[in-house]
Design a protein around this motif. Structure first.
Motif, short mmCIF file in Angstrom:
data_model
loop_
_atom_site.label_atom_id
_atom_site.label_comp_id
_atom_site.label_asym_id
_atom_site.label_seq_id
_atom_site.Cartn_x
_atom_site.Cartn_y
_atom_site.Cartn_z
N UNK A 98 0.81 -1.32 -0.02
CA UNK A 98 -0.07 0.05 0.07
C UNK A 98 0.98 1.25 0.02
N UNK A 99 0.54 2.32 -0.71
CA UNK A 99 1.20 3.64 -0.57
C UNK A 99 0.32 4.67 -0.32
N UNK A 100 0.75 5.49 0.46
CA UNK A 100 0.21 6.69 1.08
C UNK A 100 0.78 7.99 0.49
N UNK A 101 -0.12 8.90 0.04
CA UNK A 101 0.69 10.05 -0.54
C UNK A 101 -0.14 11.35 -0.38
N UNK A 102 0.33 12.50 -0.26
CA UNK A 102 -0.29 13.68 -0.23
C UNK A 102 0.06 14.31 -1.48
N UNK A 103 0.78 13.63 -2.41
CA UNK A 103 1.20 14.50 -3.66
C UNK A 103 -0.09 14.93 -4.64
N UNK A 104 -1.12 14.36 -4.28
CA UNK A 104 -2.18 14.70 -5.40
C UNK A 104 -2.91 15.81 -5.21
N UNK A 105 -2.71 16.18 -3.91
CA UNK A 105 -3.31 17.71 -3.69
C UNK A 105 -2.14 18.76 -3.86
N UNK A 106 -0.90 18.27 -4.02
CA UNK A 106 0.29 19.32 -4.16
C UNK A 106 0.59 19.51 -5.60
N UNK A 107 0.68 18.13 -5.81
CA UNK A 107 1.46 18.05 -7.22
C UNK A 107 1.01 16.95 -7.97
N UNK A 108 -0.44 17.06 -8.44
CA UNK A 108 -0.88 15.93 -9.12
C UNK A 108 -0.19 15.44 -10.43
N UNK A 109 0.53 16.42 -10.77
CA UNK A 109 1.50 15.91 -12.20
C UNK A 109 2.59 14.89 -11.90
N UNK A 110 2.91 14.52 -10.51
CA UNK A 110 3.54 13.71 -10.09
C UNK A 110 3.29 12.14 -10.48
N UNK A 132 -7.83 16.82 2.88
CA UNK A 132 -8.40 17.41 3.88
C UNK A 132 -9.53 18.43 3.68
N UNK A 133 -9.85 19.00 2.48
CA UNK A 133 -10.97 19.84 2.28
C UNK A 133 -11.18 19.61 0.96
N UNK A 134 -12.73 19.91 0.63
CA UNK A 134 -13.07 19.77 -0.91
C UNK A 134 -12.44 20.78 -1.81
N UNK A 135 -11.92 21.86 -1.23
CA UNK A 135 -11.30 22.82 -2.30
C UNK A 135 -9.88 21.91 -2.77
N UNK A 136 -9.46 21.08 -2.40
CA UNK A 136 -8.20 20.21 -2.73
C UNK A 136 -8.61 19.20 -3.98
N UNK A 137 -9.80 19.14 -4.19
CA UNK A 137 -10.26 18.16 -5.39
C UNK A 137 -10.25 18.85 -6.45
N UNK A 138 -9.07 19.41 -7.22
CA UNK A 138 -9.05 20.00 -8.43
C UNK A 138 -9.39 18.91 -9.37
N UNK A 170 -21.31 19.92 6.91
CA UNK A 170 -21.43 20.43 5.60
C UNK A 170 -20.15 20.27 4.85
N UNK A 171 -19.15 20.70 5.42
CA UNK A 171 -17.65 20.30 4.40
C UNK A 171 -17.39 19.00 4.54
N UNK A 172 -17.65 18.19 5.64
CA UNK A 172 -17.47 16.60 5.51
C UNK A 172 -18.32 15.88 4.51
N UNK A 173 -19.58 16.22 4.32
CA UNK A 173 -20.34 15.70 3.54
C UNK A 173 -19.97 16.05 2.16
N UNK A 174 -19.52 17.53 1.84
CA UNK A 174 -19.11 17.59 0.60
C UNK A 174 -17.92 17.03 0.14
N UNK A 175 -16.86 16.85 1.12
CA UNK A 175 -15.55 16.13 0.93
C UNK A 175 -15.88 14.61 0.81
#
Length: 187
Positions: A98-110, A132-138, A170-175
């Motif tokens: 299994x791999x865990x990463x934060x890259x998709x929210x900071x550098x999805x081009x990775x 952490x937040x729906x705003x990260x779902x670009x 509200x935020x959790x539901x959207x996320x």
């Protein structure tokens, strides 16, 4: 900690902290305490620590899953990640990875073609995206998720509750619903 980078955290799983770097330094990360200390005594992830970790996994038959974390394992180059996954996969064919990463929210081009081929080649079982937040779902995040889904059967999110950020219904539901619509299991 069984080696400087290998933690036997659960009965049948180990966490390999592959690198000491990340795109972000989140307070909820396994590495948070280290990043807050100027003079951390923690060893850097290196070839010697990695080899010691491989030996530990080989000699511990109760280990069924290896979790690559960090920092962020996607801070490694595609070639280095390929080399590391080859060594892990060589231990046992039935070992879960299994791999865990934060890259998709900071550098999805990775999420490169070479990375996708590597995930397929070594049969990565699960991929945890840290969000952490729906705003990260670009749109770029969503594209990166779809690419990972083409190679990995289970994609899930890892999300801590953060006061003032996502600690309301509200935020959790959207996320959660936006992740679910992408085929990412919210967690």
């Amino acid at each position: 900690m069984k080696t400087p980078i290998c933690q036997h955290k659960y009965d049948n799983r180990v966490i390999l902290r592959m690198v000491n770097a990340c795109n972000s330094y989140c307070q909820f990360c396994f590495e948070a305490l280290r990043t807050l200390k100027v003079d951390s005594g923690k060893s850097n992830a290196g070839r010697s620590s990695f080899q010691q970790s491989l030996e530990y996994i080989k000699n511990t038959p109760s280990v069924e899953e290896v979790i690559l974390s960090g920092g962020d394992p996607l801070m490694l180059t595609d070639n280095k990640l390929d080399e590391s996954l080859a060594a892990i996969r060589e231990i046992r064919d039935d070992l879960l990875i299994r791999i865990h990463s934060r890259a998709l929210t900071f550098n999805p081009y990775r999420i490169t073609d070479a990375l996708i081929e590597t995930l397929k080649k070594y049969r990565i079982n699960a991929f945890g995206v840290h969000v952490c937040h729906p705003f990260e779902l670009s749109e770029e995040f969503q594209t990166a998720v779809r690419r990972i889904q083409s190679a990995v059967p289970i994609v899930f999110s890892n999300m801590p509750f953060l006061r003032g950020i996502n600690d309301n219904e509200e935020t959790l539901h959207k996320l959660f619903i936006d992740l679910y619509r992408m085929g990412v299991k919210p967690w």
